[in-house]
Design a protein around this motif. Structure first.
Motif, mmCIF file in Angstrom:
data_model
loop_
_atom_site.group_PDB
_atom_site.id
_atom_site.type_symbol
_atom_site.label_atom_id
_atom_site.label_comp_id
_atom_site.label_asym_id
_atom_site.label_seq_id
_atom_site.Cartn_x
_atom_site.Cartn_y
_atom_site.Cartn_z
ATOM 1 N N ASP A 107 105.625 65.509 -4.206
ATOM 2 C CA ASP A 107 104.279 65.655 -3.666
ATOM 3 C C ASP A 107 103.514 66.553 -4.629
ATOM 4 O O ASP A 107 104.014 67.607 -5.035
ATOM 5 C CB ASP A 107 104.311 66.272 -2.270
ATOM 6 C CG ASP A 107 104.906 65.325 -1.240
ATOM 7 O OD1 ASP A 107 105.030 64.116 -1.531
ATOM 8 O OD2 ASP A 107 105.258 65.788 -0.144
ATOM 9 N N PHE A 126 105.557 69.794 -5.455
ATOM 10 C CA PHE A 126 106.374 70.190 -4.317
ATOM 11 C C PHE A 126 107.480 69.173 -4.068
ATOM 12 O O PHE A 126 107.338 67.994 -4.405
ATOM 13 C CB PHE A 126 105.504 70.270 -3.051
ATOM 14 C CG PHE A 126 104.326 71.185 -3.190
ATOM 15 C CD1 PHE A 126 104.463 72.541 -2.987
ATOM 16 C CD2 PHE A 126 103.084 70.678 -3.540
ATOM 17 C CE1 PHE A 126 103.367 73.391 -3.113
ATOM 18 C CE2 PHE A 126 101.983 71.517 -3.673
ATOM 19 C CZ PHE A 126 102.127 72.877 -3.464
ATOM 20 N N GLY A 178 107.615 65.623 0.840
ATOM 21 C CA GLY A 178 107.577 65.839 2.280
ATOM 22 C C GLY A 178 107.505 67.295 2.701
ATOM 23 O O GLY A 178 107.614 67.596 3.884
ATOM 24 N N THR A 179 107.309 68.196 1.726
ATOM 25 C CA THR A 179 107.271 69.627 2.035
ATOM 26 C C THR A 179 106.131 70.296 1.274
ATOM 27 O O THR A 179 105.459 69.672 0.472
ATOM 28 C CB THR A 179 108.583 70.338 1.624
ATOM 29 O OG1 THR A 179 108.612 70.492 0.206
ATOM 30 C CG2 THR A 179 109.803 69.580 2.112
ATOM 31 N N ARG A 180 105.990 71.587 1.516
ATOM 32 C CA ARG A 180 105.112 72.428 0.711
ATOM 33 C C ARG A 180 105.944 73.381 -0.116
ATOM 34 O O ARG A 180 105.460 74.421 -0.562
ATOM 35 C CB ARG A 180 104.153 73.207 1.614
ATOM 36 C CG ARG A 180 103.033 72.348 2.157
ATOM 37 C CD ARG A 180 102.000 73.121 2.962
ATOM 38 N NE ARG A 180 101.655 74.413 2.411
ATOM 39 C CZ ARG A 180 101.855 75.572 3.041
ATOM 40 N NH1 ARG A 180 102.410 75.608 4.224
ATOM 41 N NH2 ARG A 180 101.480 76.695 2.483
ATOM 42 N N SER A 181 107.202 73.044 -0.363
ATOM 43 C CA SER A 181 108.100 73.894 -1.152
ATOM 44 C C SER A 181 107.984 73.524 -2.624
ATOM 45 O O SER A 181 108.315 72.408 -3.009
ATOM 46 C CB SER A 181 109.550 73.704 -0.697
ATOM 47 O OG SER A 181 109.678 74.055 0.657
ATOM 48 N N PRO A 235 113.819 72.798 -4.621
ATOM 49 C CA PRO A 235 112.697 73.620 -4.160
ATOM 50 C C PRO A 235 113.076 75.093 -4.233
ATOM 51 O O PRO A 235 114.249 75.455 -4.108
ATOM 52 C CB PRO A 235 112.508 73.167 -2.708
ATOM 53 C CG PRO A 235 113.825 72.624 -2.297
ATOM 54 C CD PRO A 235 114.455 72.063 -3.534
ATOM 55 N N CYS A 266 111.734 77.473 -2.218
ATOM 56 C CA CYS A 266 111.181 78.120 -1.029
ATOM 57 C C CYS A 266 112.117 79.142 -0.416
ATOM 58 O O CYS A 266 111.666 80.032 0.288
ATOM 59 C CB CYS A 266 110.815 77.081 0.016
ATOM 60 S SG CYS A 266 112.248 76.153 0.611
ATOM 61 N N ARG A 326 110.157 82.755 5.306
ATOM 62 C CA ARG A 326 109.448 81.545 5.727
ATOM 63 C C ARG A 326 108.036 81.825 6.247
ATOM 64 O O ARG A 326 107.178 80.967 6.176
ATOM 65 C CB ARG A 326 110.234 80.800 6.820
ATOM 66 C CG ARG A 326 111.566 80.259 6.420
ATOM 67 C CD ARG A 326 111.597 78.959 5.744
ATOM 68 N NE ARG A 326 110.663 77.942 6.162
ATOM 69 C CZ ARG A 326 110.410 76.874 5.429
ATOM 70 N NH1 ARG A 326 111.003 76.701 4.280
ATOM 71 N NH2 ARG A 326 109.570 75.966 5.832
ATOM 72 N N ASP A 343 105.144 78.969 5.935
ATOM 73 C CA ASP A 343 104.916 78.157 7.114
ATOM 74 C C ASP A 343 103.448 78.231 7.537
ATOM 75 O O ASP A 343 102.740 79.184 7.213
ATOM 76 C CB ASP A 343 105.785 78.635 8.294
ATOM 77 C CG ASP A 343 107.226 78.208 8.141
ATOM 78 O OD1 ASP A 343 107.490 77.278 7.355
ATOM 79 O OD2 ASP A 343 108.101 78.793 8.808
ATOM 80 N N TRP A 362 96.882 72.189 -0.687
ATOM 81 C CA TRP A 362 98.177 71.911 -0.068
ATOM 82 C C TRP A 362 98.173 70.497 0.442
ATOM 83 O O TRP A 362 97.159 69.833 0.481
ATOM 84 C CB TRP A 362 98.501 72.930 1.023
ATOM 85 C CG TRP A 362 97.674 72.795 2.262
ATOM 86 C CD1 TRP A 362 96.352 73.063 2.422
ATOM 87 C CD2 TRP A 362 98.120 72.336 3.535
ATOM 88 N NE1 TRP A 362 95.938 72.815 3.675
ATOM 89 C CE2 TRP A 362 97.010 72.356 4.407
ATOM 90 C CE3 TRP A 362 99.335 71.902 4.023
ATOM 91 C CZ2 TRP A 362 97.093 71.977 5.721
ATOM 92 C CZ3 TRP A 362 99.391 71.531 5.348
ATOM 93 C CH2 TRP A 362 98.302 71.567 6.169
#
Length: 125
Positions: free
Chosen positions: A11, A87, A90-93, A104, A106, A111, A115, A124
């Protein structure tokens, strides 16, 4: 490339805040003769939208595969150097570009800092 033998997705957010998915596909190893009659080993790689389908050569199929993966790293480095973010799919990591598995990163901070909603103005997905 016929059917890919390896595929992954990242991503991404460009420097203007536009989110998109970048897809890497690597095809079956193959060979061809070069202009001097030597065997060149190839894999076909595409990294949509960054790199169109192209052959990546090496002195054997393993080396060609390694060069193809390094090409992905270089494309991601250029993208990030120009203000993009990458990233885990499927994540923002964010991923570690130089990590062998593009893992990742992260897990190194609490968290609560990743989060929920990002800070106003932050790109984002």
């Amino acid at each position: 490339m016929t059917e890919p033998i390896a595929e992954t997705k990242f991503d991404c957010v460009d420097r203007h805040g536009n989110a998109f998915v970048a897809t890497v596909q690597i095809g079956d190893p193959t060979t061809r003769e070069d202009a001097h009659g030597r065997t060149e080993h190839l894999v076909y790689i595409s990294f949509d939208p960054f790199i169109a389908n192209r052959p990546q050569g090496g002195h054997d199929s393993f080396t060609a595969m390694c060069f193809a993966i390094e090409l992905v790293r270089k494309a991601l480095r250029v993208f990030v150097a120009h203000g993009g973010s990458v990233f885990m799919h499927g994540t923002r990591s964010p991923i570690e570009i130089d990590d062998p598995y593009f893992t990742p990163i992260c897990g190194i901070i609490d968290r609560k800092f990743i989060d929920g909603e990002p800070a106003p103005g932050s790109p984002w997905l």
